[in-house]
Design a protein around this motif. Structure first.
Motif, PDB file in Angstrom:
ATOM      1  N   GLY A 122      -8.423  -3.193   6.000  1.00  0.00           N
ATOM      2  CA  GLY A 122      -8.419  -4.578   5.568  1.00  0.00           C
ATOM      3  C   GLY A 122      -7.162  -5.292   5.990  1.00  0.00           C
ATOM      4  N   ALA A 123      -6.943  -6.462   5.378  1.00  0.00           N
ATOM      5  CA  ALA A 123      -5.872  -7.363   5.786  1.00  0.00           C
ATOM      6  C   ALA A 123      -4.496  -6.766   5.521  1.00  0.00           C
ATOM      7  CB  ALA A 123      -6.023  -8.687   5.053  1.00  0.00           C
ATOM      8  N   ARG A 124      -3.583  -7.024   6.447  1.00  0.00           N
ATOM      9  CA  ARG A 124      -2.190  -6.647   6.223  1.00  0.00           C
ATOM     10  C   ARG A 124      -1.543  -7.544   5.164  1.00  0.00           C
ATOM     11  NH1 ARG A 124      -3.253  -5.188  11.424  1.00  0.00           N
ATOM     12  NH2 ARG A 124      -2.246  -3.286  12.202  1.00  0.00           N
ATOM     13  N   ASN A 125      -1.912  -8.827   5.170  1.00  0.00           N
ATOM     14  CA  ASN A 125      -1.379  -9.769   4.177  1.00  0.00           C
ATOM     15  C   ASN A 125      -2.351  -9.911   3.006  1.00  0.00           C
ATOM     16  OD1 ASN A 125      -3.379 -11.096   5.641  1.00  0.00           O
ATOM     17  ND2 ASN A 125      -2.406 -13.110   5.402  1.00  0.00           N
ATOM     18  N   ALA A 126      -2.855  -8.789   2.534  1.00  0.00           N
ATOM     19  CA  ALA A 126      -3.897  -8.790   1.511  1.00  0.00           C
ATOM     20  C   ALA A 126      -3.393  -9.358   0.190  1.00  0.00           C
ATOM     21  CB  ALA A 126      -4.408  -7.366   1.303  1.00  0.00           C
ATOM     22  N   SER A 127      -4.329  -9.882  -0.585  1.00  0.00           N
ATOM     23  CA  SER A 127      -4.000 -10.377  -1.915  1.00  0.00           C
ATOM     24  C   SER A 127      -3.691  -9.212  -2.841  1.00  0.00           C
ATOM     25  CB  SER A 127      -5.172 -11.185  -2.481  1.00  0.00           C
ATOM     26  OG  SER A 127      -6.297 -10.342  -2.691  1.00  0.00           O
ATOM     27  N   LEU A 128      -2.989  -9.499  -3.931  1.00  0.00           N
ATOM     28  CA  LEU A 128      -2.649  -8.475  -4.904  1.00  0.00           C
ATOM     29  C   LEU A 128      -3.901  -7.830  -5.485  1.00  0.00           C
ATOM     30  CD1 LEU A 128      -0.512  -6.971  -6.560  1.00  0.00           C
ATOM     31  CD2 LEU A 128      -0.559  -8.874  -8.205  1.00  0.00           C
ATOM     32  N   ASN A 129      -4.908  -8.644  -5.806  1.00  0.00           N
ATOM     33  CA  ASN A 129      -6.135  -8.099  -6.382  1.00  0.00           C
ATOM     34  C   ASN A 129      -6.864  -7.192  -5.396  1.00  0.00           C
ATOM     35  OD1 ASN A 129      -5.950  -9.206  -8.945  1.00  0.00           O
ATOM     36  ND2 ASN A 129      -7.051 -11.091  -8.390  1.00  0.00           N
ATOM     37  N   GLU A 135      -6.805   0.428  -3.844  1.00  0.00           N
ATOM     38  CA  GLU A 135      -6.144   1.626  -4.359  1.00  0.00           C
ATOM     39  C   GLU A 135      -7.003   2.337  -5.397  1.00  0.00           C
ATOM     40  OE1 GLU A 135      -1.888   2.992  -6.409  1.00  0.00           O
ATOM     41  OE2 GLU A 135      -2.115   0.984  -5.523  1.00  0.00           O
ATOM     42  N   SER A 136      -7.596   1.569  -6.299  1.00  0.00           N
ATOM     43  CA  SER A 136      -8.450   2.168  -7.332  1.00  0.00           C
ATOM     44  C   SER A 136      -9.687   2.814  -6.721  1.00  0.00           C
ATOM     45  CB  SER A 136      -8.855   1.090  -8.339  1.00  0.00           C
ATOM     46  OG  SER A 136      -9.786   1.589  -9.271  1.00  0.00           O
ATOM     47  N   ALA A 153      -1.174   0.849   7.928  1.00  0.00           N
ATOM     48  CA  ALA A 153      -0.636  -0.502   8.077  1.00  0.00           C
ATOM     49  C   ALA A 153      -0.262  -1.068   6.711  1.00  0.00           C
ATOM     50  CB  ALA A 153      -1.668  -1.405   8.756  1.00  0.00           C
ATOM     51  N   ARG A 154       0.389  -2.218   6.735  1.00  0.00           N
ATOM     52  CA  ARG A 154       0.696  -2.909   5.488  1.00  0.00           C
ATOM     53  C   ARG A 154      -0.604  -3.330   4.793  1.00  0.00           C
ATOM     54  NH1 ARG A 154       4.147  -5.259   9.412  1.00  0.00           N
ATOM     55  NH2 ARG A 154       6.344  -4.722   9.093  1.00  0.00           N
ATOM     56  N   GLY A 155      -0.516  -3.657   3.531  1.00  0.00           N
ATOM     57  CA  GLY A 155      -1.641  -4.237   2.823  1.00  0.00           C
ATOM     58  C   GLY A 155      -2.676  -3.229   2.387  1.00  0.00           C
ATOM     59  N   ILE A 156      -3.925  -3.444   2.800  1.00  0.00           N
ATOM     60  CA  ILE A 156      -5.046  -2.619   2.334  1.00  0.00           C
ATOM     61  C   ILE A 156      -4.880  -1.162   2.748  1.00  0.00           C
ATOM     62  CG2 ILE A 156      -7.532  -2.244   2.490  1.00  0.00           C
ATOM     63  CD1 ILE A 156      -6.700  -4.675   0.801  1.00  0.00           C
ATOM     64  N   ASP A 157      -4.426  -0.917   3.973  1.00  0.00           N
ATOM     65  CA  ASP A 157      -4.248   0.467   4.428  1.00  0.00           C
ATOM     66  C   ASP A 157      -3.282   1.217   3.514  1.00  0.00           C
ATOM     67  OD1 ASP A 157      -5.668  -0.618   6.536  1.00  0.00           O
ATOM     68  OD2 ASP A 157      -4.541   0.447   8.081  1.00  0.00           O
ATOM     69  N   THR A 158      -2.157   0.586   3.221  1.00  0.00           N
ATOM     70  CA  THR A 158      -1.151   1.210   2.362  1.00  0.00           C
ATOM     71  C   THR A 158      -1.733   1.519   0.992  1.00  0.00           C
ATOM     72  OG1 THR A 158       0.694   0.138   3.508  1.00  0.00           O
ATOM     73  CG2 THR A 158       1.085   0.852   1.247  1.00  0.00           C
ATOM     74  N   ALA A 159      -2.474   0.566   0.428  1.00  0.00           N
ATOM     75  CA  ALA A 159      -3.079   0.774  -0.894  1.00  0.00           C
ATOM     76  C   ALA A 159      -4.098   1.911  -0.861  1.00  0.00           C
ATOM     77  CB  ALA A 159      -3.741  -0.525  -1.352  1.00  0.00           C
ATOM     78  N   ALA A 166      -3.531  11.989  -3.723  1.00  0.00           N
ATOM     79  CA  ALA A 166      -3.772  13.234  -4.453  1.00  0.00           C
ATOM     80  C   ALA A 166      -5.131  13.835  -4.114  1.00  0.00           C
ATOM     81  CB  ALA A 166      -3.666  12.987  -5.957  1.00  0.00           C
ATOM     82  N   GLY A 167      -6.124  12.969  -3.847  1.00  0.00           N
ATOM     83  CA  GLY A 167      -7.472  13.474  -3.587  1.00  0.00           C
ATOM     84  C   GLY A 167      -7.712  13.891  -2.155  1.00  0.00           C
ATOM     85  N   GLY A 168      -7.035  13.238  -1.214  1.00  0.00           N
ATOM     86  CA  GLY A 168      -7.195  13.565   0.203  1.00  0.00           C
ATOM     87  C   GLY A 168      -7.196  12.319   1.058  1.00  0.00           C
ATOM     88  N   THR A 169      -6.175  12.161   1.900  1.00  0.00           N
ATOM     89  CA  THR A 169      -6.091  10.981   2.750  1.00  0.00           C
ATOM     90  C   THR A 169      -5.656  11.362   4.154  1.00  0.00           C
ATOM     91  OG1 THR A 169      -5.309   8.679   2.795  1.00  0.00           O
ATOM     92  CG2 THR A 169      -3.661  10.361   2.298  1.00  0.00           C
ATOM     93  N   ALA A 170      -6.127  10.581   5.129  1.00  0.00           N
ATOM     94  CA  ALA A 170      -5.769  10.786   6.537  1.00  0.00           C
ATOM     95  C   ALA A 170      -5.244   9.477   7.102  1.00  0.00           C
ATOM     96  CB  ALA A 170      -6.973  11.257   7.344  1.00  0.00           C
ATOM     97  N   ALA A 171      -4.040   9.511   7.673  1.00  0.00           N
ATOM     98  CA  ALA A 171      -3.454   8.345   8.322  1.00  0.00           C
ATOM     99  C   ALA A 171      -3.586   8.505   9.831  1.00  0.00           C
ATOM    100  CB  ALA A 171      -1.986   8.197   7.930  1.00  0.00           C
ATOM    101  N   VAL A 172      -4.192   7.513  10.475  1.00  0.00           N
ATOM    102  CA  VAL A 172      -4.357   7.529  11.934  1.00  0.00           C
ATOM    103  C   VAL A 172      -3.352   6.550  12.518  1.00  0.00           C
ATOM    104  CG1 VAL A 172      -5.949   7.261  13.861  1.00  0.00           C
ATOM    105  CG2 VAL A 172      -6.806   8.035  11.630  1.00  0.00           C
ATOM    106  N   LEU A 173      -2.462   7.055  13.370  1.00  0.00           N
ATOM    107  CA  LEU A 173      -1.351   6.253  13.883  1.00  0.00           C
ATOM    108  C   LEU A 173      -1.638   5.729  15.293  1.00  0.00           C
ATOM    109  CD1 LEU A 173       1.719   8.393  12.724  1.00  0.00           C
ATOM    110  CD2 LEU A 173       0.316   6.782  11.421  1.00  0.00           C
ATOM    111  N   ALA A 174      -1.068   4.547  15.584  1.00  0.00           N
ATOM    112  CA  ALA A 174      -1.223   3.967  16.913  1.00  0.00           C
ATOM    113  C   ALA A 174      -0.238   4.562  17.901  1.00  0.00           C
ATOM    114  CB  ALA A 174      -1.050   2.453  16.847  1.00  0.00           C
ATOM    115  N   GLY A 175       0.918   5.003  17.419  1.00  0.00           N
ATOM    116  CA  GLY A 175       1.911   5.635  18.272  1.00  0.00           C
ATOM    117  C   GLY A 175       1.848   7.147  18.159  1.00  0.00           C
TER     118      GLY A 175
END
Length: 378
Positions: A122-129, A135-136, A153-159, A166-175
Protein backbone atom coordinates in the motif's frame (compact mmCIF):
# COMPACT_ATOMS: atom_id res chain seq x y z
CA UNK A 1 12.07 -23.24 -17.09
CA UNK A 2 12.00 -27.03 -17.11
CA UNK A 3 15.22 -27.72 -15.25
CA UNK A 4 14.82 -30.59 -12.76
CA UNK A 5 14.57 -29.60 -9.10
CA UNK A 6 17.93 -30.51 -7.61
CA UNK A 7 20.69 -28.98 -5.50
CA UNK A 8 23.52 -27.41 -7.49
CA UNK A 9 27.21 -27.88 -6.84
CA UNK A 10 29.26 -24.77 -6.04
CA UNK A 11 30.70 -24.87 -9.55
CA UNK A 12 27.22 -24.96 -11.11
CA UNK A 13 26.04 -22.16 -8.81
CA UNK A 14 28.99 -20.04 -9.95
CA UNK A 15 27.94 -20.59 -13.56
CA UNK A 16 24.35 -19.56 -12.75
CA UNK A 17 25.58 -16.38 -11.06
CA UNK A 18 27.90 -15.55 -13.94
CA UNK A 19 25.15 -16.07 -16.50
CA UNK A 20 22.52 -13.90 -14.79
CA UNK A 21 25.09 -11.15 -14.09
CA UNK A 22 26.15 -11.08 -17.77
CA UNK A 23 25.30 -8.04 -19.88
CA UNK A 24 21.91 -8.24 -21.68
CA UNK A 25 20.92 -11.44 -19.83
CA UNK A 26 17.76 -10.94 -17.79
CA UNK A 27 15.65 -13.63 -16.10
CA UNK A 28 13.61 -14.53 -19.18
CA UNK A 29 16.70 -14.72 -21.38
CA UNK A 30 18.46 -16.79 -18.73
CA UNK A 31 15.69 -19.39 -18.70
CA UNK A 32 15.57 -19.48 -22.51
CA UNK A 33 19.34 -20.04 -22.66
CA UNK A 34 19.03 -22.94 -20.24
CA UNK A 35 16.22 -24.38 -22.34
CA UNK A 36 18.36 -24.20 -25.46
CA UNK A 37 21.78 -25.21 -24.15
CA UNK A 38 20.93 -27.43 -21.19
CA UNK A 39 23.31 -25.84 -18.66
CA UNK A 40 24.61 -22.44 -17.61
CA UNK A 41 28.14 -23.55 -18.49
CA UNK A 42 27.18 -24.37 -22.08
CA UNK A 43 25.22 -21.12 -22.36
CA UNK A 44 28.22 -19.09 -21.15
CA UNK A 45 30.39 -20.70 -23.82
CA UNK A 46 27.83 -19.88 -26.51
CA UNK A 47 27.19 -16.24 -25.53
CA UNK A 48 29.95 -14.45 -27.49
CA UNK A 49 29.04 -16.14 -30.76
CA UNK A 50 25.30 -15.58 -30.25
CA UNK A 51 25.86 -11.87 -29.61
CA UNK A 52 28.17 -11.56 -32.61
CA UNK A 53 25.60 -13.22 -34.87
CA UNK A 54 22.99 -10.77 -33.56
CA UNK A 55 25.07 -7.86 -34.81
CA UNK A 56 27.07 -6.88 -31.73
CA UNK A 57 30.43 -5.40 -32.63
CA UNK A 58 32.04 -4.90 -29.21
CA UNK A 59 32.63 -7.86 -26.88
CA UNK A 60 29.73 -8.89 -24.64
CA UNK A 61 30.61 -8.46 -20.97
CA UNK A 62 30.37 -11.92 -19.42
CA UNK A 63 30.61 -11.84 -15.63
CA UNK A 64 34.03 -13.25 -14.69
CA UNK A 65 34.38 -16.23 -12.39
CA UNK A 66 36.20 -14.15 -9.77
CA UNK A 67 33.26 -11.75 -9.57
CA UNK A 68 30.81 -14.60 -8.97
CA UNK A 69 33.12 -16.07 -6.34
CA UNK A 70 33.23 -12.72 -4.54
CA UNK A 71 29.43 -12.59 -4.55
CA UNK A 72 29.21 -16.08 -3.06
CA UNK A 73 31.77 -15.23 -0.39
CA UNK A 74 30.04 -11.96 0.48
CA UNK A 75 26.76 -13.80 1.02
CA UNK A 76 28.44 -16.34 3.26
CA UNK A 77 30.09 -13.61 5.34
CA UNK A 78 26.76 -11.85 5.74
CA UNK A 79 24.99 -15.08 6.67
CA UNK A 80 22.78 -15.18 3.56
CA UNK A 81 22.18 -18.08 1.19
CA UNK A 82 22.20 -18.00 -2.60
CA UNK A 83 19.39 -20.23 -3.87
CA UNK A 84 18.99 -21.01 -7.58
CA UNK A 85 15.63 -21.45 -9.25
CA UNK A 86 16.06 -25.20 -9.82
CA UNK A 87 16.96 -25.98 -6.20
CA UNK A 88 14.49 -27.59 -3.76
CA UNK A 89 14.61 -24.65 -1.31
CA UNK A 90 13.67 -22.10 -3.98
CA UNK A 91 10.03 -21.03 -3.40
CA UNK A 92 8.02 -23.05 -5.89
CA UNK A 93 5.31 -20.40 -6.48
CA UNK A 94 8.04 -17.96 -7.49
CA UNK A 95 9.78 -20.56 -9.66
CA UNK A 96 6.52 -20.92 -11.61
CA UNK A 97 6.64 -17.25 -12.69
CA UNK A 98 7.81 -16.79 -16.26
CA UNK A 99 10.45 -14.21 -15.30
CA UNK A 100 11.45 -15.78 -11.97
CA UNK A 101 14.86 -14.56 -10.80
CA UNK A 102 17.37 -17.35 -11.49
CA UNK A 103 19.22 -16.61 -8.24
CA UNK A 104 17.93 -15.10 -5.00
CA UNK A 105 19.75 -14.13 -1.80
CA UNK A 106 17.93 -15.19 1.35
CA UNK A 107 18.76 -14.03 4.89
CA UNK A 108 17.00 -15.27 7.99
CA UNK A 109 14.72 -18.29 8.15
CA UNK A 110 14.47 -19.64 4.60
CA UNK A 111 12.07 -22.41 5.65
CA UNK A 112 9.32 -19.77 6.04
CA UNK A 113 9.22 -19.45 2.26
CA UNK A 114 7.58 -22.89 2.09
CA UNK A 115 4.46 -21.53 3.81
CA UNK A 116 1.32 -20.37 2.05
CA UNK A 117 1.82 -16.62 1.68
CA UNK A 118 -0.19 -13.47 1.14
CA UNK A 119 1.22 -10.04 0.28
CA UNK A 120 0.11 -6.80 1.91
CA UNK A 121 1.13 -3.60 0.15
CA UNK A 122 0.00 0.00 0.00
CA UNK A 123 0.81 3.69 0.19
CA UNK A 124 4.07 4.93 1.62
CA UNK A 125 2.28 8.05 2.89
CA UNK A 126 -0.54 5.96 4.33
CA UNK A 127 -3.06 7.32 6.80
CA UNK A 128 -2.78 6.39 10.47
CA UNK A 129 -5.97 4.32 10.30
CA UNK A 130 -4.75 2.41 7.24
CA UNK A 131 -1.45 1.57 8.96
CA UNK A 132 -3.28 0.40 12.10
CA UNK A 133 -5.58 -1.74 9.97
CA UNK A 134 -2.69 -3.27 8.00
CA UNK A 135 -0.77 -4.09 11.17
CA UNK A 136 -3.78 -5.70 12.85
CA UNK A 137 -4.70 -7.67 9.74
CA UNK A 138 -1.13 -8.89 9.26
CA UNK A 139 -0.99 -10.03 12.87
CA UNK A 140 -4.18 -12.08 12.43
CA UNK A 141 -2.98 -13.60 9.15
CA UNK A 142 0.36 -14.53 10.72
CA UNK A 143 -1.46 -16.13 13.64
CA UNK A 144 -3.51 -18.11 11.11
CA UNK A 145 -0.26 -19.61 9.77
CA UNK A 146 0.25 -17.49 6.67
CA UNK A 147 3.53 -15.86 5.69
CA UNK A 148 2.93 -12.13 5.19
CA UNK A 149 5.04 -10.72 2.33
CA UNK A 150 5.79 -7.04 1.75
CA UNK A 151 8.53 -4.71 0.53
CA UNK A 152 9.90 -3.02 3.69
CA UNK A 153 8.82 0.39 2.37
CA UNK A 154 7.44 3.17 4.53
CA UNK A 155 3.76 3.16 5.43
CA UNK A 156 1.68 0.05 4.78
CA UNK A 157 4.67 -2.23 4.17
CA UNK A 158 6.22 -1.28 7.50
CA UNK A 159 2.93 -1.85 9.32
CA UNK A 160 2.41 -5.24 7.66
CA UNK A 161 5.88 -6.45 8.67
CA UNK A 162 5.50 -5.16 12.22
CA UNK A 163 2.16 -6.91 12.65
CA UNK A 164 3.31 -10.25 11.26
CA UNK A 165 6.80 -10.33 12.77
CA UNK A 166 5.92 -12.91 15.42
CA UNK A 167 3.72 -14.99 13.11
CA UNK A 168 5.92 -14.97 10.01
CA UNK A 169 6.94 -12.21 7.62
CA UNK A 170 9.05 -11.92 4.46
CA UNK A 171 10.64 -8.67 3.30
CA UNK A 172 11.48 -8.46 -0.42
CA UNK A 173 14.17 -5.86 -1.11
CA UNK A 174 14.85 -3.86 -4.26
CA UNK A 175 18.59 -3.72 -3.60
CA UNK A 176 20.97 -6.27 -2.14
CA UNK A 177 19.91 -8.48 0.75
CA UNK A 178 22.20 -6.46 3.04
CA UNK A 179 21.01 -2.98 2.01
CA UNK A 180 18.26 -1.46 4.16
CA UNK A 181 15.92 0.96 2.41
CA UNK A 182 14.51 3.21 3.73
CA UNK A 183 17.26 3.67 6.35
CA UNK A 184 14.79 4.31 9.16
CA UNK A 185 13.62 0.69 8.89
CA UNK A 186 17.01 -0.70 9.91
CA UNK A 187 15.70 -1.86 13.30
CA UNK A 188 12.71 -3.57 11.67
CA UNK A 189 15.02 -5.13 9.08
CA UNK A 190 17.20 -6.64 11.80
CA UNK A 191 14.13 -8.00 13.55
CA UNK A 192 12.96 -9.61 10.30
CA UNK A 193 16.36 -11.23 9.73
CA UNK A 194 16.20 -12.60 13.29
CA UNK A 195 12.58 -13.82 13.20
CA UNK A 196 11.45 -13.80 9.58
CA UNK A 197 13.09 -13.91 6.17
CA UNK A 198 14.57 -11.36 3.76
CA UNK A 199 14.72 -11.98 -0.01
CA UNK A 200 16.58 -10.06 -2.73
CA UNK A 201 17.20 -10.60 -6.42
CA UNK A 202 20.02 -8.06 -6.84
CA UNK A 203 23.60 -8.92 -5.96
CA UNK A 204 24.59 -8.33 -2.35
CA UNK A 205 25.70 -4.74 -1.77
CA UNK A 206 23.52 -3.34 -4.59
CA UNK A 207 22.03 0.06 -3.75
CA UNK A 208 18.37 0.22 -4.84
CA UNK A 209 17.54 2.43 -7.81
CA UNK A 210 14.15 3.44 -9.23
CA UNK A 211 14.18 0.72 -11.90
CA UNK A 212 14.68 -1.99 -9.27
CA UNK A 213 11.34 -1.43 -7.50
CA UNK A 214 8.96 -2.67 -10.26
CA UNK A 215 11.17 -5.76 -10.59
CA UNK A 216 10.98 -6.22 -6.81
CA UNK A 217 7.17 -6.01 -6.97
CA UNK A 218 6.90 -9.09 -9.20
CA UNK A 219 8.70 -11.08 -6.49
CA UNK A 220 6.26 -9.87 -3.83
CA UNK A 221 3.32 -11.13 -5.87
CA UNK A 222 5.19 -14.19 -7.15
CA UNK A 223 5.81 -15.47 -3.63
CA UNK A 224 2.16 -15.09 -2.69
CA UNK A 225 -1.22 -16.67 -3.30
CA UNK A 226 -2.72 -13.21 -3.42
CA UNK A 227 -1.96 -9.52 -3.02
CA UNK A 228 -3.95 -7.24 -0.71
CA UNK A 229 -3.74 -3.50 -1.38
CA UNK A 230 -4.70 -1.50 1.70
CA UNK A 231 -4.35 2.07 0.46
CA UNK A 232 -3.04 3.29 -2.91
CA UNK A 233 -3.36 6.25 -5.24
CA UNK A 234 -4.27 5.75 -8.88
CA UNK A 235 -0.61 5.90 -9.90
CA UNK A 236 1.37 3.88 -7.39
CA UNK A 237 3.78 0.99 -7.13
CA UNK A 238 1.15 -0.97 -5.22
CA UNK A 239 -1.06 -1.05 -8.31
CA UNK A 240 1.92 -2.32 -10.31
CA UNK A 241 2.14 -5.17 -7.81
CA UNK A 242 -1.58 -5.83 -8.23
CA UNK A 243 -1.23 -5.89 -12.02
CA UNK A 244 1.67 -8.31 -11.78
CA UNK A 245 -0.38 -10.51 -9.46
CA UNK A 246 -3.10 -10.68 -12.11
CA UNK A 247 -0.56 -11.55 -14.81
CA UNK A 248 0.80 -14.30 -12.56
CA UNK A 249 -2.68 -15.71 -11.89
CA UNK A 250 -2.79 -14.62 -8.23
CA UNK A 251 -5.77 -13.29 -6.27
CA UNK A 252 -6.09 -9.50 -6.01
CA UNK A 253 -7.79 -8.01 -2.95
CA UNK A 254 -8.37 -4.44 -1.81
CA UNK A 255 -9.59 -2.51 1.22
CA UNK A 256 -12.29 0.07 0.43
CA UNK A 257 -11.62 3.66 1.40
CA UNK A 258 -13.11 7.12 1.40
CA UNK A 259 -13.78 8.58 -2.06
CA UNK A 260 -12.56 11.89 -0.63
CA UNK A 261 -9.05 10.53 0.02
CA UNK A 262 -6.79 10.34 -3.07
CA UNK A 263 -4.86 7.56 -1.32
CA UNK A 264 -7.95 5.36 -1.70
CA UNK A 265 -8.72 6.00 -5.35
CA UNK A 266 -6.46 3.16 -6.50
CA UNK A 267 -7.94 0.58 -4.12
CA UNK A 268 -11.50 1.64 -4.90
CA UNK A 269 -10.75 1.31 -8.59
CA UNK A 270 -9.40 -2.22 -8.03
CA UNK A 271 -12.70 -3.10 -6.35
CA UNK A 272 -14.59 -1.60 -9.28
CA UNK A 273 -12.59 -3.90 -11.58
CA UNK A 274 -13.44 -7.02 -9.57
CA UNK A 275 -10.85 -7.30 -6.80
CA UNK A 276 -12.03 -9.13 -3.68
CA UNK A 277 -13.24 -6.72 -0.99
CA UNK A 278 -11.45 -7.06 2.35
CA UNK A 279 -12.69 -5.64 5.64
CA UNK A 280 -11.26 -8.24 8.01
CA UNK A 281 -8.79 -11.13 8.08
CA UNK A 282 -11.56 -13.67 7.41
CA UNK A 283 -12.15 -12.04 4.01
CA UNK A 284 -8.53 -12.75 3.04
CA UNK A 285 -8.70 -16.32 4.34
CA UNK A 286 -11.90 -16.97 2.36
CA UNK A 287 -10.43 -15.45 -0.81
CA UNK A 288 -7.44 -17.79 -0.77
CA UNK A 289 -8.82 -20.85 1.04
CA UNK A 290 -9.25 -22.90 -2.15
CA UNK A 291 -6.08 -21.65 -3.81
CA UNK A 292 -2.91 -23.67 -3.90
CA UNK A 293 0.59 -22.40 -4.65
CA UNK A 294 1.40 -22.47 -8.38
CA UNK A 295 3.97 -25.04 -9.40
CA UNK A 296 6.52 -25.33 -12.17
CA UNK A 297 4.19 -27.74 -13.95
CA UNK A 298 1.71 -24.86 -14.34
CA UNK A 299 4.12 -22.53 -16.09
CA UNK A 300 2.72 -22.00 -19.61
CA UNK A 301 4.81 -23.67 -22.26
CA UNK A 302 6.07 -21.12 -24.73
CA UNK A 303 7.10 -21.72 -28.30
CA UNK A 304 10.73 -21.91 -27.27
CA UNK A 305 10.03 -24.97 -25.13
CA UNK A 306 7.64 -26.42 -27.67
CA UNK A 307 10.17 -26.07 -30.44
CA UNK A 308 12.60 -28.33 -28.65
CA UNK A 309 15.65 -26.25 -29.49
CA UNK A 310 18.43 -28.48 -28.19
CA UNK A 311 20.18 -27.66 -30.51
CA UNK A 312 17.21 -27.59 -32.93
CA UNK A 313 16.87 -26.92 -36.65
CA UNK A 314 17.89 -23.27 -36.35
CA UNK A 315 21.36 -24.29 -35.23
CA UNK A 316 21.73 -26.20 -38.49
CA UNK A 317 20.27 -23.48 -40.72
CA UNK A 318 22.45 -21.86 -43.35
CA UNK A 319 23.94 -18.55 -42.16
CA UNK A 320 22.53 -16.73 -45.19
CA UNK A 321 19.03 -17.97 -44.27
CA UNK A 322 19.53 -16.80 -40.68
CA UNK A 323 20.73 -13.39 -41.93
CA UNK A 324 17.50 -13.02 -43.92
CA UNK A 325 15.53 -14.11 -40.86
CA UNK A 326 17.25 -11.47 -38.69
CA UNK A 327 16.36 -8.73 -41.17
CA UNK A 328 12.74 -9.96 -41.30
CA UNK A 329 12.42 -10.14 -37.51
CA UNK A 330 13.83 -6.62 -37.11
CA UNK A 331 11.48 -5.35 -39.81
CA UNK A 332 8.47 -6.79 -37.96
CA UNK A 333 9.48 -5.47 -34.53
CA UNK A 334 8.91 -1.99 -33.15
CA UNK A 335 8.99 -0.21 -29.80
CA UNK A 336 5.61 -1.70 -28.83
CA UNK A 337 5.81 -5.30 -27.55
CA UNK A 338 4.42 -8.21 -29.55
CA UNK A 339 4.15 -11.83 -28.50
CA UNK A 340 6.54 -14.42 -29.84
CA UNK A 341 3.77 -16.36 -31.55
CA UNK A 342 2.58 -13.16 -33.30
CA UNK A 343 6.14 -12.62 -34.49
CA UNK A 344 6.37 -16.18 -35.80
CA UNK A 345 3.12 -15.75 -37.73
CA UNK A 346 4.06 -12.30 -38.99
CA UNK A 347 7.47 -13.39 -40.24
CA UNK A 348 6.16 -16.69 -41.64
CA UNK A 349 9.27 -18.44 -40.38
CA UNK A 350 9.61 -21.52 -38.22
CA UNK A 351 9.46 -21.05 -34.45
CA UNK A 352 13.02 -22.41 -33.94
CA UNK A 353 14.47 -19.91 -36.40
CA UNK A 354 12.57 -16.92 -34.97
CA UNK A 355 13.44 -17.80 -31.40
CA UNK A 356 17.12 -18.30 -32.15
CA UNK A 357 17.22 -14.97 -33.99
CA UNK A 358 15.46 -13.19 -31.12
CA UNK A 359 17.96 -14.65 -28.68
CA UNK A 360 20.89 -13.44 -30.81
CA UNK A 361 19.42 -9.95 -31.23
CA UNK A 362 18.67 -9.71 -27.54
CA UNK A 363 22.22 -10.58 -26.54
CA UNK A 364 23.43 -8.01 -29.07
CA UNK A 365 21.30 -5.41 -27.27
CA UNK A 366 19.01 -4.80 -30.24
CA UNK A 367 15.77 -6.27 -28.87
CA UNK A 368 14.43 -6.85 -25.39
CA UNK A 369 12.32 -9.69 -24.08
CA UNK A 370 9.41 -8.86 -21.77
CA UNK A 371 7.05 -10.83 -19.51
CA UNK A 372 4.17 -12.60 -21.23
CA UNK A 373 6.42 -14.01 -23.99
CA UNK A 374 6.67 -10.56 -25.59
CA UNK A 375 9.55 -8.83 -27.38
CA UNK A 376 10.21 -5.33 -28.70
CA UNK A 377 13.04 -3.29 -30.15
CA UNK A 378 15.47 -2.16 -27.44
Amino acid sequence: MTQPRRPLSDAERLDWIRLIRTENVGPITFHRLLEQFGSARAALDALPDLARRGGRTKPLRVAPKAEAEREMQANRRFGARLICACEPDYPEPLAAVDDAPPVISVAGHAHLLKRRAVAIVGARNASLNAKKFAESLARELGTAGLLVVSGLARGIDTAAHAGSLAGGTAAVLAGGVDVVYPPENEGLYRDIVAQGVVVAESAIGTQPQARHFPRRNRLISGLSLGVLVVEAALRSGSLITARMALEQGREVMAVPGSPLDPRCHGTNNLLRQGAALVERADDVLRAIENLRPPTLAERPRDLFSAAGLVPGPAAQADESDLAKARALVLENLGPSPVTIDELVRGCQLSAPVVLTVVLELELAGRVQRLPGHQVSLA
